[in-house]
Design an enzyme around this catalytic site. Sequence first.
Site, PDB file in Angstrom:
ATOM      1  N   SER A  94      45.407  80.239  -1.633  1.00 44.54           N
ATOM      2  CA  SER A  94      46.502  79.401  -2.150  1.00 44.54           C
ATOM      3  C   SER A  94      46.986  79.773  -3.543  1.00 44.54           C
ATOM      4  O   SER A  94      48.006  79.253  -3.998  1.00 44.54           O
ATOM      5  CB  SER A  94      46.102  77.927  -2.145  1.00 44.54           C
ATOM      6  N   SER A 114      49.012  77.227  -0.568  1.00 41.49           N
ATOM      7  CA  SER A 114      49.516  75.906  -0.883  1.00 41.49           C
ATOM      8  C   SER A 114      50.174  75.810  -2.262  1.00 41.49           C
ATOM      9  O   SER A 114      50.968  74.907  -2.493  1.00 41.49           O
ATOM     10  CB  SER A 114      48.393  74.881  -0.804  1.00 41.49           C
ATOM     11  N   LYS A 167      49.349  72.580 -11.146  1.00 42.16           N
ATOM     12  CA  LYS A 167      49.356  72.203  -9.727  1.00 42.16           C
ATOM     13  C   LYS A 167      48.950  70.747  -9.570  1.00 42.16           C
ATOM     14  O   LYS A 167      48.007  70.272 -10.224  1.00 42.16           O
ATOM     15  CB  LYS A 167      48.402  73.108  -8.947  1.00 42.16           C
TER      16      LYS A 167
END
Lengths: 98, 500
Positions: free
Chosen positions: B179, B155, B80
């Site tokens: 997320s 997210s 990420k």
Amino acid sequence: MTAISREEVAHLAHLARINIADDQLEHFAKQLDAILDAVAQVSQVDTANVPAMSHPVPMTNVFREDIPVASLAPGAALAGAPAVEDSRFRVPRILDEE
Amino acid sequence: MSDLIRMNASDLVEAMNAGQVSSVEITQAHLDRIAAVDGDVHAFLHVDSKGALDAAAAVDAQRADGQNLSALAGVPLGLKDILASKGLPTTCGSKMLEGWIPPYDATVVTKLRDAGIPILGKTNMDEFAMGSSTEHSAYGPTHNPWDLERIPGGSGGGSSACLAAFEAPLAIGSDTGGSIRQPAAVTGTVGVKPTYGGVSRYGVVALASSLDQVGPCARNVLDTALLHSVIAGHDPRDSTSINKPVPDVVGAARRGDVKGMKIGVVRELSGEGFQAGVQTRFDETVTLLEGLGAEVVEVSCPNFPHALAAYYLILPSECSSNLAKFDGIRFGLRVGDDGSKSVEQVMSETRAAGFGPEVIRRIMLGTYALSAGYYDAYYGQAQKIRTLIAQDFAKAFAQVDVLISPTAPTTAFKIGEKMADPVSMYLNDVATIPVNLAGLPGMSLPIGLAPEDNLPVGLQIMAPAMADDRLYNVGAAIERELLSKWGGPIWAQAPELAGA
């Protein structure tokens, strides 16, 4: 209930150092109002004698061993800077000229 | 080797150990897959072919040399874009950090490199991790491989989508209010938010420091556990890191035995707002657990209905403070510095140009909640509700070993559907937020497709702090039963991507 005004949004934007165009203030005021409306339910909860929780794991005075380790070289630390001068971060004018 | 990109990480390691395939071949197969499908999926913001292949070649040499390797050595991963990675761009999905290349690695990245895990690239995310759909990325949305017109969650939508699209067998996410778990739920993958303090936050760009936690993502429970054990553990560089042994998550994932366990269904995380097909699959899972010998009881967490409101005061407050560092001085974007303007004018112009609308909304909301006259009514009150939610959990875990709920109230919604209405977007996190507020671990794993739309449904498992192993034990038991019922993994039911 909250009805946040354009002026308040402008004030918040100034506090947060974000330039918001005048024609955007109304838009953000409406959205912030809707969000504040949704979160206002917190006021209905009885929290008398309930302590505040700032952090899930209470820890104080967390230290680590004082052992010297290599740190970033100046060149590496400055490599991502928007502006550099004499091995330092070059910043815009900080003091007023007057 | 047959289809390398569809193999589990643990099976890939076995194949490498048996000399049937090399890490270079595995890594190249995933890079080829990314080249074929990522134009449609957009899971990656940056692909590092050379770095990944170099790392793979190094692991192959070590393996040939008979060196002692980690349990995931040679299995590539999507990272990420919120974790600092030396020499690799780290944007957090924001124009504010476009082109920024960190001069150091996050502790988690150091651990991945030390474990011989090739990093394929950086995955897309909502800007500074604010969102539930990855639509708030400044670089465009990620598309759900199950239906490209739908969101992959957020997210961490890039990390979940890269797994579901077979672009990577492993991924790293971060979870502040869901997320990792909500993207896992809507893409039919597995994701774990570890106990707060279980994984180092050093080098992770902070959203809300008291809530953020990095965690593992994969397509099955065991692979997730193996990755968990690679990244977890005490880090002196993170003062909130817990200095205790990492729970035996791998052992628990191999065990998968719920006989005699007490499992609580959270009454408040069902009913209104939860899609019918989500509830159907959830109810079936309860029956399945009972069939495996667990005792399932309903428990009440009466303050959970206030968690969302408390969260959307605490998170903006912390983020308004954390994001003050993006001022155009030390790194990232600087706008309007023509010599005539003061530092404050340059900061204000930079932040207006660099931040997207959701980030600006949350910073202003936090600034409001923390400001004189409102602090007690908003931030202070939210912190007290946080205590009540932690107490709800404590009472529940006095009765049961784990709690369960649907991970997300609905399956993946359509891209664009909720962008105009921030409050409806926030409702996605209603079931995932409570564990973040209390600092507890949570897992999402796939439990089937909703009958009405054939899209994946996730089950959330919640456990007490530092009992992360219970998530894997329960998750593995459910997964084993479902795999035998389905005759294979859930992704076998997904449509093929056109690029394939």
